[in-house]
Design a protein around this motif. Structure first.
Motif, PDB file in Angstrom:
ATOM      1  N   GLU A   6       0.828  -1.203   0.000  1.00 37.91           N
ATOM      2  CA  GLU A   6       0.000   0.000   0.000  1.00 37.91           C
ATOM      3  C   GLU A   6       0.867   1.260   0.000  1.00 37.91           C
ATOM      4  O   GLU A   6       0.619   2.205  -0.778  1.00 37.91           O
ATOM      5  N   LEU A   7       1.915   1.275   0.838  1.00 39.04           N
ATOM      6  CA  LEU A   7       2.783   2.446   0.903  1.00 39.04           C
ATOM      7  C   LEU A   7       3.585   2.621  -0.386  1.00 39.04           C
ATOM      8  O   LEU A   7       3.868   3.752  -0.801  1.00 39.04           O
ATOM      9  N   ALA A   8       3.940   1.527  -1.027  1.00 32.73           N
ATOM     10  CA  ALA A   8       4.646   1.633  -2.312  1.00 32.73           C
ATOM     11  C   ALA A   8       3.764   2.304  -3.357  1.00 32.73           C
ATOM     12  O   ALA A   8       4.242   3.110  -4.170  1.00 32.73           O
ATOM     13  N   ILE A   9       2.476   2.014  -3.327  1.00 33.18           N
ATOM     14  CA  ILE A   9       1.528   2.672  -4.244  1.00 33.18           C
ATOM     15  C   ILE A   9       1.419   4.158  -3.901  1.00 33.18           C
ATOM     16  O   ILE A   9       1.398   5.024  -4.798  1.00 33.18           O
ATOM     17  N   VAL A  10       1.371   4.480  -2.593  1.00 30.50           N
ATOM     18  CA  VAL A  10       1.318   5.882  -2.157  1.00 30.50           C
ATOM     19  C   VAL A  10       2.562   6.627  -2.650  1.00 30.50           C
ATOM     20  O   VAL A  10       2.470   7.754  -3.155  1.00 30.50           O
TER      21      VAL A  10
END
Length: 294
Positions: A6-10
């Motif tokens: 999720e943070l990689a997408i952010v």
């Protein structure tokens, strides 16, 4: 979806937004912003998010998603020391044109977030020398950058600390003049990113009544490119930035005030060393150099 995915997408969305705000299109810079974890360079959250006029707002909690915005984040808020605005650095890195295999010298590295991004751009065959005057920040930079084999961190005055010949010198604090060490230290074709700032710019950064429009009239970033023994120069954009601990003196500051008051920094085309340039062509004359137009 797990948290790291999720943070990689952010981070990927953040990188795209930063480059859009900077009005540049560079897939390498975008990838570098998406790859480097900003929260790793800010200390434990919640974080102090900078808001105009010169105020900080605490993030709701320590979720890293809050730092993936185009805003300053306080490193030492009581001293006005921040992790700088991402879109500004994206613009400056585009002007620096960092290539794989190059040597970058980062003067005023702070805790190393933008150092790490430049290390991504230089790649495993390149290297970054980070120089930081503040003892606390230099120690944090060493810790934060310890996993990057192509980065070394030096503590000291970036205007005097010796370094190997550099393809890029990226100055991250306001100065009144370029130093001989920086001009001599550039390799042929090398680029110097240089923020020239007056004392009024310095005061505006720490003032409780910060006026961004006034500040923008008291400091300018330049790109200086070495061509053999000659130097091309061009103004990039106005700026408000914390002052450097070195490379500031009263005579240079007074000359810079006069030059900024008369305007015309965007007409500069060369930095000329020596005193041979006619006065009418000098936008700003310093001790043994001038910024001149054609």
């Amino acid at each position: 979806m797990d948290r790291q995915t999720e943070l990689a997408i952010v981070r990927r969305a953040y990188a795209k937004q930063i480059l859009a705000a900077a009005r540049i299109s560079d897939l390498r810079i975008e990838a570098a912003f998406a790859e480097v974890r900003r929260e790793d360079f800010l200390g434990p959250g919640p974080w102090q998010m900078f808001r105009l006029p010169n105020a900080y707002v605490t993030s709701p909690d320590a979720d890293p998603v809050y730092v993936y915005v185009d805003q300053l984040v306080g490193l030492i808020p009581e001293r006005g020391i921040n992790n700088g605005q991402p879109s500004l650095h994206a613009m400056l890195m585009a002007a620096a044109q960092i290539k794989a295999g190059e040597h970058v010298v980062h003067v005023g590295a702070g805790t190393g977030y933008y150092t790490a991004i430049m290390a991504q751009l230089a790649g495993p065959t390149g290297k970054v020398t980070a120089i930081e005057f503040d003892t606390t920040l230099a120690a944090l930079a060493r810790k934060c950058l310890s996993g990057r084999s192509n980065v070394s961190v030096l503590e000291g005055d970036g205007s005097t600390v010796p370094f190997d010949a550099a393809d890029v010198i990226y100055v991250n604090a306001g100065v009144t003049h370029p130093t001989n060490a920086w001009l001599d230290g550039l390799s042929d074709g090398g680029r110097l990113i240089l923020p020239l700032t007056t004392d009024e710019n310095v005061r505006s950064v720490s003032s409780a009544s910060f006026d961004p429009m006034k500040a923008m009239r008291t400091g300018v970033f330049f790109q200086i490119r070495r061509r053999g023994e000659e130097f091309e120069a061009r103004g990039l954009l106005p700026t408000a930035i914390i002052p450097a601990m070195g490379a500031r003196d009263k005579a240079s500051e007074a000359a810079l005030v006069a030059a900024l008051n008369k305007g015309g920094w965007n007409a500069v085309t060369h930095l000329v060393r020596g005193g041979t340039m006619p006065e009418e062509r000098c936008w700003l004359r310093g001790d043994g150099w001038c910024l001149a137009s054609d």
